[in-house]
Design a protein around this motif. Structure first.
Motif, PDB file in Angstrom:
ATOM      1  N   VAL A  30       0.846  -1.197   0.000  1.00  0.00           N
ATOM      2  CA  VAL A  30       0.000   0.000   0.000  1.00  0.00           C
ATOM      3  C   VAL A  30       0.879   1.243   0.000  1.00  0.00           C
ATOM      4  CG1 VAL A  30      -1.723   1.316   1.311  1.00  0.00           C
ATOM      5  CG2 VAL A  30      -1.908  -1.172   1.158  1.00  0.00           C
ATOM      6  N   TYR A  31       1.901   1.255   0.841  1.00  0.00           N
ATOM      7  CA  TYR A  31       2.811   2.392   0.909  1.00  0.00           C
ATOM      8  C   TYR A  31       3.487   2.627  -0.445  1.00  0.00           C
ATOM      9  CZ  TYR A  31       6.424   5.573   2.503  1.00  0.00           C
ATOM     10  OH  TYR A  31       7.239   6.680   2.649  1.00  0.00           O
ATOM     11  N   ALA A  32       3.985   1.573  -1.043  1.00  0.00           N
ATOM     12  CA  ALA A  32       4.668   1.705  -2.333  1.00  0.00           C
ATOM     13  C   ALA A  32       3.720   2.225  -3.412  1.00  0.00           C
ATOM     14  CB  ALA A  32       5.262   0.362  -2.750  1.00  0.00           C
ATOM     15  N   ALA A  33       2.482   1.775  -3.385  1.00  0.00           N
ATOM     16  CA  ALA A  33       1.522   2.146  -4.423  1.00  0.00           C
ATOM     17  C   ALA A  33       0.963   3.558  -4.255  1.00  0.00           C
ATOM     18  CB  ALA A  33       0.369   1.138  -4.448  1.00  0.00           C
ATOM     19  N   HIS A  34       0.784   4.020  -3.011  1.00  0.00           N
ATOM     20  CA  HIS A  34       0.052   5.261  -2.796  1.00  0.00           C
ATOM     21  C   HIS A  34       0.799   6.356  -2.034  1.00  0.00           C
ATOM     22  CE1 HIS A  34      -3.554   3.361  -4.343  1.00  0.00           C
ATOM     23  NE2 HIS A  34      -3.352   2.344  -3.518  1.00  0.00           N
ATOM     24  N   ALA A  36       4.667   6.354  -1.249  1.00  0.00           N
ATOM     25  CA  ALA A  36       6.117   6.512  -1.406  1.00  0.00           C
ATOM     26  C   ALA A  36       6.508   7.612  -2.378  1.00  0.00           C
ATOM     27  CB  ALA A  36       6.745   5.182  -1.842  1.00  0.00           C
ATOM     28  N   TYR A  37       5.744   7.794  -3.435  1.00  0.00           N
ATOM     29  CA  TYR A  37       6.115   8.779  -4.451  1.00  0.00           C
ATOM     30  C   TYR A  37       6.358  10.155  -3.821  1.00  0.00           C
ATOM     31  CZ  TYR A  37       6.118  11.552  -8.696  1.00  0.00           C
ATOM     32  OH  TYR A  37       6.469  12.412  -9.709  1.00  0.00           O
ATOM     33  N   CYS A  38       5.476  10.576  -2.941  1.00  0.00           N
ATOM     34  CA  CYS A  38       5.638  11.889  -2.305  1.00  0.00           C
ATOM     35  C   CYS A  38       6.438  11.824  -1.007  1.00  0.00           C
ATOM     36  CB  CYS A  38       4.270  12.510  -2.011  1.00  0.00           C
ATOM     37  SG  CYS A  38       3.354  12.948  -3.503  1.00  0.00           S
ATOM     38  N   HIS A  39       6.140  10.808  -0.183  1.00  0.00           N
ATOM     39  CA  HIS A  39       6.738  10.772   1.154  1.00  0.00           C
ATOM     40  C   HIS A  39       8.173  10.259   1.174  1.00  0.00           C
ATOM     41  CE1 HIS A  39       3.207  12.135   3.333  1.00  0.00           C
ATOM     42  NE2 HIS A  39       2.479  11.395   2.514  1.00  0.00           N
ATOM     43  N   ASP A  40       8.621   9.627   0.113  1.00  0.00           N
ATOM     44  CA  ASP A  40      10.025   9.194   0.037  1.00  0.00           C
ATOM     45  C   ASP A  40      10.873  10.133  -0.807  1.00  0.00           C
ATOM     46  OD1 ASP A  40       9.520   7.048   1.655  1.00  0.00           O
ATOM     47  OD2 ASP A  40       9.734   5.527   0.094  1.00  0.00           O
ATOM     48  N   SER A  41      10.234  11.064  -1.511  1.00  0.00           N
ATOM     49  CA  SER A  41      10.976  11.954  -2.406  1.00  0.00           C
ATOM     50  C   SER A  41      11.367  13.272  -1.750  1.00  0.00           C
ATOM     51  CB  SER A  41      10.125  12.255  -3.644  1.00  0.00           C
ATOM     52  OG  SER A  41       8.996  13.044  -3.267  1.00  0.00           O
ATOM     53  N   GLY A  42      10.821  13.533  -0.562  1.00  0.00           N
ATOM     54  CA  GLY A  42      11.078  14.805   0.092  1.00  0.00           C
ATOM     55  C   GLY A  42      10.011  15.841  -0.237  1.00  0.00           C
ATOM     56  N   PHE A  43       9.104  15.520  -1.152  1.00  0.00           N
ATOM     57  CA  PHE A  43       8.016  16.429  -1.499  1.00  0.00           C
ATOM     58  C   PHE A  43       7.063  16.592  -0.318  1.00  0.00           C
ATOM     59  CE2 PHE A  43       3.744  17.186  -3.262  1.00  0.00           C
ATOM     60  CZ  PHE A  43       3.983  18.382  -3.917  1.00  0.00           C
ATOM     61  N   ALA A  70      -6.726  13.038  -1.267  1.00  0.00           N
ATOM     62  CA  ALA A  70      -7.588  12.174  -0.460  1.00  0.00           C
ATOM     63  C   ALA A  70      -7.776  10.862  -1.215  1.00  0.00           C
ATOM     64  CB  ALA A  70      -8.933  12.843  -0.225  1.00  0.00           C
ATOM     65  N   PHE A  71      -7.817   9.761  -0.470  1.00  0.00           N
ATOM     66  CA  PHE A  71      -7.998   8.442  -1.073  1.00  0.00           C
ATOM     67  C   PHE A  71      -9.321   7.845  -0.588  1.00  0.00           C
ATOM     68  CE2 PHE A  71      -3.451   9.116  -1.130  1.00  0.00           C
ATOM     69  CZ  PHE A  71      -3.080   8.656  -2.395  1.00  0.00           C
ATOM     70  N   PRO A  72     -10.326   7.740  -1.471  1.00  0.00           N
ATOM     71  CA  PRO A  72     -11.592   7.116  -1.079  1.00  0.00           C
ATOM     72  C   PRO A  72     -11.413   5.603  -0.913  1.00  0.00           C
ATOM     73  CG  PRO A  72     -11.606   7.610  -3.422  1.00  0.00           C
ATOM     74  CD  PRO A  72     -10.329   8.186  -2.857  1.00  0.00           C
TER      75      PRO A  72
END
Length: 103
Positions: A30-34, A36-43, A70-72
């Motif tokens: 779940v983390y990788a899919a939703h 990581a893109y922002c929370h691992d990049s420093g964004f 937001a994720f429904p």
């Protein structure tokens, strides 16, 4: 030779351990899919190791505070959020870097 005793000796303990491992695996997916893109990049800020209750994480995921999407439930199920919470809370907190690049 010394024999090591298994950490889990009853079927219930084994089942509990297997469910916890499955949650970690599912939470990592779940983390990788939703996330990581922002929370691992420093964004976005790091969200690991904060020891937040699953209900708090669910509120964040569903509402998308600040600039977060937001994720429904159609995108991230309640079970996925529970697994995500287990995963995030099982990780160490992120180490903040100083401007000089030292941790």
């Amino acid at each position: 030779m010394t024999m090591l005793r298994p950490a889990y000796s009853t079927p219930a303990q084994i089942t509990t351990a297997m469910k916890a491992q499955a949650a970690l695996t599912g939470g990592a997916k779940v983390y990788a899919a939703h996330c990581a893109y922002c929370h691992d990049s420093g964004f976005a800020p790091s969200i690991t190791g904060r020891d937040m209750p699953a209900a708090a994480i669910a509120g964040i995921v569903r509402l998308g505070p600040g600039g977060m999407q937001a994720f429904p439930e159609s995108q991230v199920s309640d079970a996925d959020i529970t697994a995500l919470a287990t995963y995030l809370n099982g990780l160490p907190a992120a180490v903040k870097s100083t401007p000089g690049g030292e941790s």
